[in-house]
Structures are given as structure tokens and as C-alpha cells.
Design a protein around this motif. Structure first.
Motif: not given
Ligand SMILES: Nc1ncnc2c1ncn2[C@@H]1O[C@H](COP(=O)(O)OP(=O)(O)OP(=O)(O)O)[C@@H](O)[C@H]1O
Ligand SMILES: [Mg+2]
Lengths: 234, 269
Positions: A90, A97, A102-106, B148-153, B217
Motif C-alpha cells: 500500500e 498517486l 482526479f480519481f485514484s484507482f490504480y 470508494v472513489l478516492f480511497y487511495n488518496r 484496506r
């Protein structure tokens, strides 16, 4: 055009000035080593470049071809909390990042990149381990893997070899040189003058005021400090 | 006993309480993970005091309680969360100061008015109406969508705010959003479950989850599940025993936390 231009900057905490009237530039492909004794303001300079502390005077500007999220950073002190639940994976992934809009999906590429860097730094086997349960040197490697995972044009590392064993130190210098050779500019704060001698293209020697800025050749060819002092005395 | 439950569930009230409670528990637990990790565990408590002060002032000056207290609480939350960035006062100390000051102001403003301190402390979950359900549902949807949308941030900023800032991230925006959501959860939650409980809803699931899991997570997911499950269990127990719901949830949370600590201790020993 320079990647980074510092013009006449001064830094202070409260009223206590730690650095004054410093000017230098970093160009693409440069390898700048910042040296100077403890408390001479090296880390403060790095923080100012990153916008973490304000400048009292002067300007720091990034060249057009460099945006802030293309700077990778290894802090001197690991700011992460001791009891934070985070796996090594993680932490390393989070280095991907900064380039996300905007969104933060890998994406799959992000994951591959992160794994490749864990491999390079020898922490792939620790992937699912808890970051807080690692040794100091292991944590340092993980944070390096995070920094290396960034899509970067400028790499800033503040005493990166602290806590690393001799072998890992040599490996790290080799890796940074490799990154530098691929076109990424490097700024490294270090007390290791031998490393500076070997790898740097430029040297910045600080002691609350800049004592020397110039090419490595000029620095190691001799009387930088003295000439500065003589000028002061004159 | 089953008959008793059947009668209770024949009306809308317990259903409303059930829905609102679950949504609120989940929301608070999610927010709680980041708040606890950022050393703001007591912010729920502090904000509920601020909310009390705002409520008293609104009643004393004849303004609409909700419309007055929400902005006040949100602003306080924002200022408190901003403090962490390089200030000399530590977050939890600042929360304590604000908390005490708000309680004092509230107590003076509430003098002579008929604010029900008991329902402020313990909430009145049976007074829940449809508009509360809708409001909580909106809040929960917003929080879940953001997680959900900004979880990683959220992970990156909670883990190492300085690093994100160094990379040009908008950490103030994140702090503002967190502050607003926390404020909403407190203001809504206060009316439903009371000052005592709202802070427990924020803290306990996160602490318990952190005992059990090591990755962010898993902690986030576990906290949400623990929050909902312990609320549900405590709600049934409180209805059966005719005890205050808030107190039951806190006690139940404590039991689960104790069990998790025991598991953690046995694993590490
Ligand atoms: N947060 C702070 N508040 C007040 N003063 C500070 C702070 N951080 C650093 N200083 C002061 O600024 C000066 C420069 O510190 P800095 O960390 O930049 O030194 P450095 O060159 O990186 O030293 P080192 O080699 O030990 O890492 C020191 O005198 C230090 O006391
Ligand atoms: Mg330093």
C-alpha cells in the motif's frame, strides 16, 4: 530552460534565519549534491523547494517542463506514524498517486511499476508485511521504493543512505545514478563527500549561507571555502 | 419475546431507528478510521459540545437550530483539522480547549431555556422521523462514494500528508471535505444517538479494527462492518432490556474492543 531556479532565497523559522541569499539552478540531467554540516539548512532548503515551508525572501520557480507532481521525494525523517496500519505494498503504490488527476484507482501498470521497484530495493518479499513492523533500514527502502515509483523528472533525496547497510548503500547510489542517466535530475543531500565526488555533476555547499555553488570539478579542485572567507574578510 | 419485537416493528419508528442507526454507524466508523489515525480521536466529542453550544445559542436567539449549528460545527471542524499542519498546539489539546469552551458557552446560553440535557446526552432514537432517515441516507451515500472513489488518496494523505503535499496534492481540500462530513455526522448523529454515543461510534470501530488488521484496506472495511454489527446488536439488547440505546452501544463496543485486544495480545505474545 532550468528545471528549478532558486533566486536569492532566504529561509527562517520564526525570526531565526537559517539560510540567506542563495541562488542556484538545476537543469535537466543534473546531479546536484548538497553538503554542509548539521544544522546548515540543507533539509530546510529541500522543504522550501517542495513548498512545505515558506521563503522569507526570493523566489523558487519550476521550469515549464516540470510540474510539481513530477517531483519524487525522500524525506530525511520518516513522517509516517509508528502505529499506522499499512502494508508495504500500500505504501509503495501510493507513490503512483501524484500523477493521477482526479480519481485514484490504480491501473495494472501502476501495480507493475510498484512491484518492479519493490524488487529493485529488495523489499518484494515484505509486500504484505505491516510497514510499522519493519526495521528502520527496511522502512527506508520501502520509502525509497515509493519515491522511485513516481513518474518523475526530478528526484529529491535527503540523506537517503541513513540506516542502510554497506551493500544497500552502494546499490542505492548505483540505482540513483541509473535513474539520473535515464534523464531524471537528482538533488541529493548527503554527508558522504566520497559519493558526491563520484556521482555529482554539481555541488552546493551550505553553511547558513551558500559557501559554494558550481560544478564538481571546480569544487574539488580546491580552495572554495577559503576564497569565500577571504572575500568576507576583505 | 418474538411477539414483543413483532409489535415494535409493526410501526415505522423502530425501522427508522434501525436504518438511521446502521447508516450512521457505518459513516462514523469510516470517518473514524482517518480521524483516529490522524490523532483526532476526540474530535467527535469536541464537536458534539460545539453543537450543544450552537444549539443553545440558536434557541436563545430564536434561530433555527439545524441551520445555525451546522455551519458553526463545520467551521470548527475545519479549523481543528487544519491545526495539524505545523502548528505548535497538538490536535487533541486543541480539541480539548474547544470542547471545554463550547460547553461553557452552551451552559450559559442554555440558562433558563428548556433544552433537554438528557436527550442531548443520550439522544432519542425513537423520535426519529422520515426526514432524518433521508438526511442520514444522503450523508452515508456521500461518505461511501468518497471513500470508494478516492480511497487511495485518502490512504496516502492519512499515511503521510507531507509527502502528498510535496507532490502538489491539495491536502487542504481533503481536510475541508473531511471536516464537513465529520460535522454533518456529528450534527445529525447528535439528535439521534446523543453526545455520548456519537463519539463512541467514531472511535471504537476504528480502534477495534486496528487491533485485528494490519493493512489500511482491511482496517477500513472491518471498521465499517464492526460499526454496523455492534450497533444492531446493541439496539436489540437495548429494546429488550428497555435500556438507553446509546449506553448499550458503548458497552457493546467496549466488549468487542476488549475481545479484539485479547486476540491481538495472544497473537503477539
Ligand atoms: N521546525 C523547525 N522549527 C524551528 N527551527 C528549525 C526547524 N527545523 C529546523 N530548524 C532549524 O533550522 C536549522 C537548519 O535545520 P535543517 O534541518 O535544515 O539542517 P540540515 O542541514 O538538514 O541538518 P542535518 O545535517 O542535521 O540534517 C537548524 O538550526 C535547526 O535548528
Ligand atoms: Mg537535514
Amino acid at each position: 530552460m532550468a528545471l528549478l531556479t532558486c533566486q536569492n532565497i532566504s529561509l527562517a523559522y520564526e525570526r531565526h534565519t537559517v539560510l540567506s541569499e542563495l541562488s542556484f539552478q538545476v537543469h535537466a540531467g543534473n546531479y546536484l549534491c548538497i553538503i554542509g554540516e548539521n544544522g546548515s539548512g540543507k533539509s530546510s532548503l529541500i522543504k522550501a523547494i517542495l513548498g512545505l515551508i515558506p521563503t522569507v525572501n526570493g523566489t523558487i520557480s519550476l521550469g515549464e517542463e516540470l510540474s510539481k507532481h513530477e517531483i519524487a521525494y525522500l524525506p530525511q525523517q520518516n513522517a509516517a506514524q509508528k502505529d499506522f496500519p499499512a502494508s508495504v505494498y500500500e505504501v509503495v503504490l501510493s507513490g503512483r498517486l501524484s500523477s493521477k488527476r482526479f480519481f485514484s484507482f490504480y491501473s495494472r501498470k501502476d501495480k507493475q511499476e510498484a512491484e518492479a521497484n519493490m524488487e529493485r530495493l529488495g523489499v518484494l518479499s515484505l509486500k504484505d508485511k505491516s510497514f510499522r513492523e519493519l526495521s528502520g533500514g527496511q522502512q527506508q527502502r520501502v520509502l525509497l521504493a515509493r519515491a522511485f515509483s513516481t513518474d518523475m523528472k526530478l528526484l529529491i533525496v535527503d540523506e537517503p543512505t541513513v540506516g542502510l547497510d554497506a551493500y544497500a548503500t552502494a546499490e542505492l547510489y548505483r540505482m540513483i545514478a541509473e535513474i539520473n542517466a535515464s534523464g531524471v535530475a537528482v538533488i541529493m543531500v548527503t554527508h558522504d563527500v566520497e559519493a558526491a565526488k563520484k556521482y555529482a555533476t554539481h555541488i552546493l555547499y551550505l553553511q547558513n549561507k551558500p559557501l559554494f555553488f558550481g560544478s564538481k570539478k571546480d569544487y574539488f579542485s580546491g580552495n572554495h571555502g577559503e576564497s569565500e572567507e577571504n572575500r568576507d574578510n576583505a | 419475546m418474538l411477539d414483543y419485537l413483532k409489535i415494535l416493528f409493526s410501526g415505522n419508528i423502530l425501522w427508522y431507528a434501525l436504518i438511521v442507526g446502521c447508516l450512521l454507524s457505518m459513516t462514523a466508523a469510516l470517518l473514524g478510521v482517518t480521524l483516529v489515525l490522524k490523532k483526532y480521536a476526540m474530535i467527535g466529542d469536541g464537536l458534539s459540545h460545539v453543537s450543544f453550544a450552537a444549539l443553545s445559542v440558536a434557541v436563545a436567539t430564536g434561530q433555527s437550530p439545524m441551520a445555525f449549528s451546522l455551519p458553526v460545527v463545520a467551521l470548527t471542524a475545519f479549523l481543528l483539522l487544519r491545526l495539524s499542519e505545523g502548528s505548535k498546539i497538538k490536535g487533541d489539546a486543541a480539541v480539548a480547549v474547544v470542547s471545554a469552551a463550547a460547553l461553557a458557552i452552551g451552559a450559559i446560553a442554555a440558562r433558563g431555556s428548556n433544552i433537554d440535557i438528557e436527550s442531548y446526552m443520550f439522544g432519542s432514537i425513537v423520535a426519529v422521523n422520515l426526514s432524518d432517515v433521508i438526511l442520514t441516507a444522503l450523508l452515508a451515500t456521500a461518505v461511501i462514494a468518497i471513500y470508494v472513489l478516492f480511497y487511495n488518496r485518502i490512504f496516502a494523505i492519512t499515511f503521510d500528508e507531507t509527502y502528498v503535499k510535496a507532490g502538489g496534492g491539495h491536502t487542504w481540500l481533503y481536510n475541508a471535505i473531511m471536516a464537513l462530513l465529520t460535522a454533518l455526522a456529528v450534527v445529525v448523529g447528535l439528535r439521534l444517538v446523543g453526545a455520548l454515543l456519537i463519539s463512541a461510534l467514531i472511535i471504537f470501530p476504528a480502534l477495534t479494527a486496528m487491533r485485528l488488521f494490519k493493512s489500511f484496506r482491511k482496517v477500513v472495511i472491518a471498521a465499517a462492518v464492526i460499526g454496523v454489527v455492534s450497533f444492531l446488536t446493541a439496539l436489540f439488547v437495548s429494546v429488550l432490556l428497555d435500556a438507553p440505546t446509546g449506553a448499550c452501544v458503548v458497552l457493546f463496543d467496549l466488549v468487542i474492543f476488549g475481545m479484539a485486544s485479547l486476540i491481538h495480545w495472544r497473537k503477539t505474545a
